[in-house]
Design a protein around this motif. Structure first.
Motif, PDB file in Angstrom:
ATOM      1  N   LEU A   1      43.371  47.220  37.505  1.00  0.00           N
ATOM      2  CA  LEU A   1      42.280  47.154  36.540  1.00  0.00           C
ATOM      3  C   LEU A   1      42.105  45.737  36.005  1.00  0.00           C
ATOM      4  O   LEU A   1      40.975  45.236  35.904  1.00  0.00           O
ATOM      5  N   SER A   2      43.198  45.056  35.698  1.00  0.00           N
ATOM      6  CA  SER A   2      43.078  43.687  35.179  1.00  0.00           C
ATOM      7  C   SER A   2      42.473  42.756  36.234  1.00  0.00           C
ATOM      8  O   SER A   2      41.671  41.887  35.900  1.00  0.00           O
ATOM      9  N   GLN A   3      42.831  42.944  37.497  1.00  0.00           N
ATOM     10  CA  GLN A   3      42.257  42.112  38.561  1.00  0.00           C
ATOM     11  C   GLN A   3      40.758  42.371  38.710  1.00  0.00           C
ATOM     12  O   GLN A   3      39.982  41.438  38.949  1.00  0.00           O
ATOM     13  N   LEU A   4      40.352  43.620  38.559  1.00  0.00           N
ATOM     14  CA  LEU A   4      38.921  43.934  38.624  1.00  0.00           C
ATOM     15  C   LEU A   4      38.166  43.305  37.456  1.00  0.00           C
ATOM     16  O   LEU A   4      37.070  42.776  37.627  1.00  0.00           O
ATOM     17  N   PHE A   5      38.768  43.370  36.265  1.00  0.00           N
ATOM     18  CA  PHE A   5      38.134  42.734  35.113  1.00  0.00           C
ATOM     19  C   PHE A   5      37.970  41.231  35.343  1.00  0.00           C
ATOM     20  O   PHE A   5      36.932  40.655  35.022  1.00  0.00           O
ATOM     21  N   LEU A   6      38.993  40.596  35.903  1.00  0.00           N
ATOM     22  CA  LEU A   6      38.897  39.168  36.194  1.00  0.00           C
ATOM     23  C   LEU A   6      37.803  38.887  37.216  1.00  0.00           C
ATOM     24  O   LEU A   6      37.039  37.926  37.069  1.00  0.00           O
ATOM     25  N   LYS A   7      37.743  39.720  38.239  1.00  0.00           N
ATOM     26  CA  LYS A   7      36.750  39.517  39.297  1.00  0.00           C
ATOM     27  C   LYS A   7      35.324  39.564  38.751  1.00  0.00           C
ATOM     28  O   LYS A   7      34.447  38.844  39.207  1.00  0.00           O
ATOM     29  N   PHE A   8      35.109  40.437  37.753  1.00  0.00           N
ATOM     30  CA  PHE A   8      33.776  40.580  37.187  1.00  0.00           C
ATOM     31  C   PHE A   8      33.615  39.799  35.886  1.00  0.00           C
ATOM     32  O   PHE A   8      32.710  40.063  35.091  1.00  0.00           O
ATOM     33  N   ASN A   9      34.529  38.847  35.654  1.00  0.00           N
ATOM     34  CA  ASN A   9      34.434  37.918  34.534  1.00  0.00           C
ATOM     35  C   ASN A   9      34.413  38.611  33.173  1.00  0.00           C
ATOM     36  O   ASN A   9      33.739  38.160  32.254  1.00  0.00           O
ATOM     37  N   GLN A  10      35.146  39.709  33.061  1.00  0.00           N
ATOM     38  CA  GLN A  10      35.306  40.391  31.779  1.00  0.00           C
ATOM     39  C   GLN A  10      36.673  39.987  31.223  1.00  0.00           C
ATOM     40  O   GLN A  10      37.637  40.741  31.267  1.00  0.00           O
ATOM     41  N   LEU A  11      36.715  38.785  30.717  1.00  0.00           N
ATOM     42  CA  LEU A  11      37.983  38.150  30.374  1.00  0.00           C
ATOM     43  C   LEU A  11      38.699  38.814  29.208  1.00  0.00           C
ATOM     44  O   LEU A  11      39.930  38.909  29.207  1.00  0.00           O
ATOM     45  N   ASP A  12      37.958  39.277  28.213  1.00  0.00           N
ATOM     46  CA  ASP A  12      38.603  39.943  27.070  1.00  0.00           C
ATOM     47  C   ASP A  12      39.315  41.212  27.513  1.00  0.00           C
ATOM     48  O   ASP A  12      40.458  41.472  27.111  1.00  0.00           O
ATOM     49  N   ASP A  13      38.626  42.006  28.348  1.00  0.00           N
ATOM     50  CA  ASP A  13      39.242  43.243  28.836  1.00  0.00           C
ATOM     51  C   ASP A  13      40.441  42.938  29.736  1.00  0.00           C
ATOM     52  O   ASP A  13      41.458  43.623  29.677  1.00  0.00           O
ATOM     53  N   ALA A  14      40.329  41.901  30.552  1.00  0.00           N
ATOM     54  CA  ALA A  14      41.442  41.507  31.422  1.00  0.00           C
ATOM     55  C   ALA A  14      42.642  41.084  30.575  1.00  0.00           C
ATOM     56  O   ALA A  14      43.784  41.460  30.874  1.00  0.00           O
ATOM     57  N   LEU A  15      42.380  40.348  29.519  1.00  0.00           N
ATOM     58  CA  LEU A  15      43.463  39.908  28.634  1.00  0.00           C
ATOM     59  C   LEU A  15      44.167  41.102  27.996  1.00  0.00           C
ATOM     60  O   LEU A  15      45.397  41.145  27.923  1.00  0.00           O
ATOM     61  N   LYS A  16      43.390  42.086  27.561  1.00  0.00           N
ATOM     62  CA  LYS A  16      43.982  43.297  26.974  1.00  0.00           C
ATOM     63  C   LYS A  16      44.890  43.999  27.981  1.00  0.00           C
ATOM     64  O   LYS A  16      45.994  44.449  27.642  1.00  0.00           O
TER      65      LYS A  16
END
Length: 129
Positions: free
Chosen positions: A106-121
């Motif tokens: 999930l964190s890698q997907l968030f990074l891929k789609f530039n959702q940095l806040d969610d990736a950080l969480k």
């Protein structure tokens, strides 16, 4: 006459209970079949099987997880992210749904789609795990 009516009612109740028990025992086998299809690289078949489980029970987070894995393996990252978000909201993690592996994906997907806040969480949750 009353004995026959009571007997019929008991038979109907036992029948419904039997169907419910059989369906609940068959669900893990269906999830294993979906996982097998993903490993055999039959992504379309895995997606179809997972969608049929979700149609029967929209809150089945295991089916959402396997559908997300099938989408991810089939390079349909946006659809995988949607399924994983659904899992993240409802899931209870267990042996079939390992939390660490799920959070990494999930964190890698968030990074891929530039959702940095969610990736950080997600990364913070991973460090806590």
């Amino acid at each position: 006459m009353i004995v026959i009516a009571v007997s019929l009612i008991l038979l109907v109740l036992i029948g419904f209970l039997g169907v419910f028990v059989i369906k609940s025992l068959a669900a893990p086998k269906k999830l294993d079949a979906i996982n097998r299809l993903i490993k055999q690289q039959k992504y379309t078949a895995a997606q179809k099987a997972a969608k049929s489980l979700i149609a029967k029970d929209p809150h089945d987070y295991h089916a959402h997880y396997y559908l997300g894995k099938a989408y991810l393996a089939d390079h349909k990252n946006e659809l995988a992210l949607m399924e994983f978000k659904s899992v993240a909201q409802n899931a209870i993690f267990d042996a079939q749904l390992p939390e660490i592996e799920f959070r990494k994906q999930l964190s890698q997907l968030f990074l891929k789609f530039n959702q940095l806040d969610d990736a950080l969480k997600e990364f913070l949750l991973l460090t806590r795990l």
